[in-house]
Design an enzyme around this catalytic site. Sequence first.
Site, mmCIF file in Angstrom:
data_model
loop_
_atom_site.group_PDB
_atom_site.id
_atom_site.type_symbol
_atom_site.label_atom_id
_atom_site.label_comp_id
_atom_site.label_asym_id
_atom_site.label_seq_id
_atom_site.Cartn_x
_atom_site.Cartn_y
_atom_site.Cartn_z
ATOM 1 N N ASP A 163 6.519 10.596 0.284
ATOM 2 C CA ASP A 163 7.923 10.129 0.250
ATOM 3 C C ASP A 163 8.950 11.142 -0.288
ATOM 4 O O ASP A 163 9.809 10.777 -1.103
ATOM 5 C CB ASP A 163 8.012 8.830 -0.585
ATOM 6 C CG ASP A 163 7.183 7.693 -0.011
ATOM 7 O OD1 ASP A 163 6.531 7.877 1.014
ATOM 8 O OD2 ASP A 163 7.176 6.601 -0.624
ATOM 9 N N ASP A 204 8.660 6.330 3.375
ATOM 10 C CA ASP A 204 9.051 4.952 3.082
ATOM 11 C C ASP A 204 10.033 4.549 4.190
ATOM 12 O O ASP A 204 11.012 5.278 4.439
ATOM 13 C CB ASP A 204 9.734 4.943 1.694
ATOM 14 C CG ASP A 204 9.531 3.664 0.916
ATOM 15 O OD1 ASP A 204 8.454 3.052 1.011
ATOM 16 O OD2 ASP A 204 10.474 3.283 0.182
ATOM 17 N N HIS A 223 11.870 1.230 5.620
ATOM 18 C CA HIS A 223 12.122 -0.209 5.497
ATOM 19 C C HIS A 223 13.110 -0.727 6.543
ATOM 20 O O HIS A 223 14.137 -0.075 6.813
ATOM 21 C CB HIS A 223 12.713 -0.513 4.118
ATOM 22 C CG HIS A 223 11.821 -0.166 2.962
ATOM 23 N ND1 HIS A 223 10.499 -0.536 2.896
ATOM 24 C CD2 HIS A 223 12.080 0.515 1.802
ATOM 25 C CE1 HIS A 223 9.985 -0.097 1.756
ATOM 26 N NE2 HIS A 223 10.905 0.550 1.072
ATOM 27 N N HIS A 244 14.705 -5.763 4.279
ATOM 28 C CA HIS A 244 13.442 -5.689 3.520
ATOM 29 C C HIS A 244 13.521 -6.483 2.226
ATOM 30 O O HIS A 244 14.517 -6.406 1.498
ATOM 31 C CB HIS A 244 13.073 -4.228 3.215
ATOM 32 C CG HIS A 244 11.649 -4.063 2.810
ATOM 33 N ND1 HIS A 244 11.274 -3.700 1.541
ATOM 34 C CD2 HIS A 244 10.510 -4.251 3.510
ATOM 35 C CE1 HIS A 244 9.949 -3.671 1.484
ATOM 36 N NE2 HIS A 244 9.464 -3.991 2.671
ATOM 37 N N LYS A 272 5.468 3.598 6.108
ATOM 38 C CA LYS A 272 4.984 2.420 5.378
ATOM 39 C C LYS A 272 6.157 1.607 4.866
ATOM 40 O O LYS A 272 7.266 2.127 4.735
ATOM 41 C CB LYS A 272 4.074 2.848 4.229
ATOM 42 C CG LYS A 272 4.791 3.731 3.227
ATOM 43 C CD LYS A 272 3.850 4.249 2.159
ATOM 44 C CE LYS A 272 4.589 5.119 1.179
ATOM 45 N NZ LYS A 272 5.639 4.426 0.423
ATOM 46 N N CYS A 309 4.711 5.197 -5.724
ATOM 47 C CA CYS A 309 3.966 5.464 -4.490
ATOM 48 C C CYS A 309 2.836 6.476 -4.679
ATOM 49 O O CYS A 309 1.778 6.338 -4.070
ATOM 50 C CB CYS A 309 4.921 5.832 -3.368
ATOM 51 S SG CYS A 309 5.906 4.385 -2.880
HETATM 52 C C1 VGL Z 1 8.982 4.104 -3.928
HETATM 53 C C2 VGL Z 1 10.053 2.397 -4.999
HETATM 54 C C3 VGL Z 1 10.350 1.795 -3.793
HETATM 55 C C4 VGL Z 1 8.227 5.389 -4.039
HETATM 56 C C5 VGL Z 1 9.264 3.518 -2.711
HETATM 57 O O1 VGL Z 1 8.187 6.170 -3.060
HETATM 58 O O2 VGL Z 1 7.653 5.645 -5.124
HETATM 59 N N1 VGL Z 1 9.369 3.530 -5.061
HETATM 60 N N2 VGL Z 1 9.965 2.360 -2.657
HETATM 61 ZN ZN ZN Z 2 10.633 1.537 -0.811
#
Ligand code: VGL
Ligand code: ZN
Length: 202
Positions: free
Chosen positions: A12, A50, A52, A56, A110, A155
């Site tokens: 991410d 990430d 969404h 979401h 994801k 993540c």
């Molecule tokens: C993440 C919070 C929400 C991450 C992703 O990549 O760590 N944290 N979505």
């Molecule tokens: Zn997220």
Amino acid sequence: MRAADEALIVIDVQNDFCPNGALAVAEGDAIIPQINALMADFACVVLTQDWHPADHSSFADMHAGAEAFGLIEMPYGPQVLWPRHCVQGSAGAAFHPDLQTDPAQLTLRKGFRSGIDSYSAFFENDHKTPTGLEGYLRARGIDKLTLVGLATDFCVAYSALDAAALGFDVTVLASACRAIDLNGSLAARKQACLEAGVNWIE
Ligand code: VGL
Ligand code: ZN
């Protein structure tokens, strides 16, 4: 060059998790030169993104009266509410422009189902629904993973925990990660990773 059974998993590294992003992680962009350099050592590089939908359920603004960084109970368990981030196709969801993406052989998205979040690159937050990454890695004969990226305590750590539970040999390279650190989450996740047998390299 690392052996053919090793992969680098870059979690991410997207604009919304970097300074000025919607869910900015302090110094999130500082890790990018190190990650770019590491890619040259690995025969398999996977990026996660990430990704969404606009509605979401992890977005605080989808819940009347709720605040970002608060906690709600979802059918699959407790869920932190986040500022709206990484909406599919938005500039915030794009990889940071300095991140090299050409060496990546797979980009795994994801968190694309409205009703469930997915921190881990392996399972959604119900800890049951697979993303398919395990199958991809196993089919390629890969059993050793190095994890880097954002955020260390969400993540990255949840991916490391799932990978260790699946039997992969897992290393988190903390110097190439940055954390959100919400109510002590960094120390708690690091401890959980150590207990799960993850190699945690500062
Ligand atoms: C993440 C919070 C929400 C991450 C992703 O990549 O760590 N944290 N979505
Ligand atoms: Zn997220």
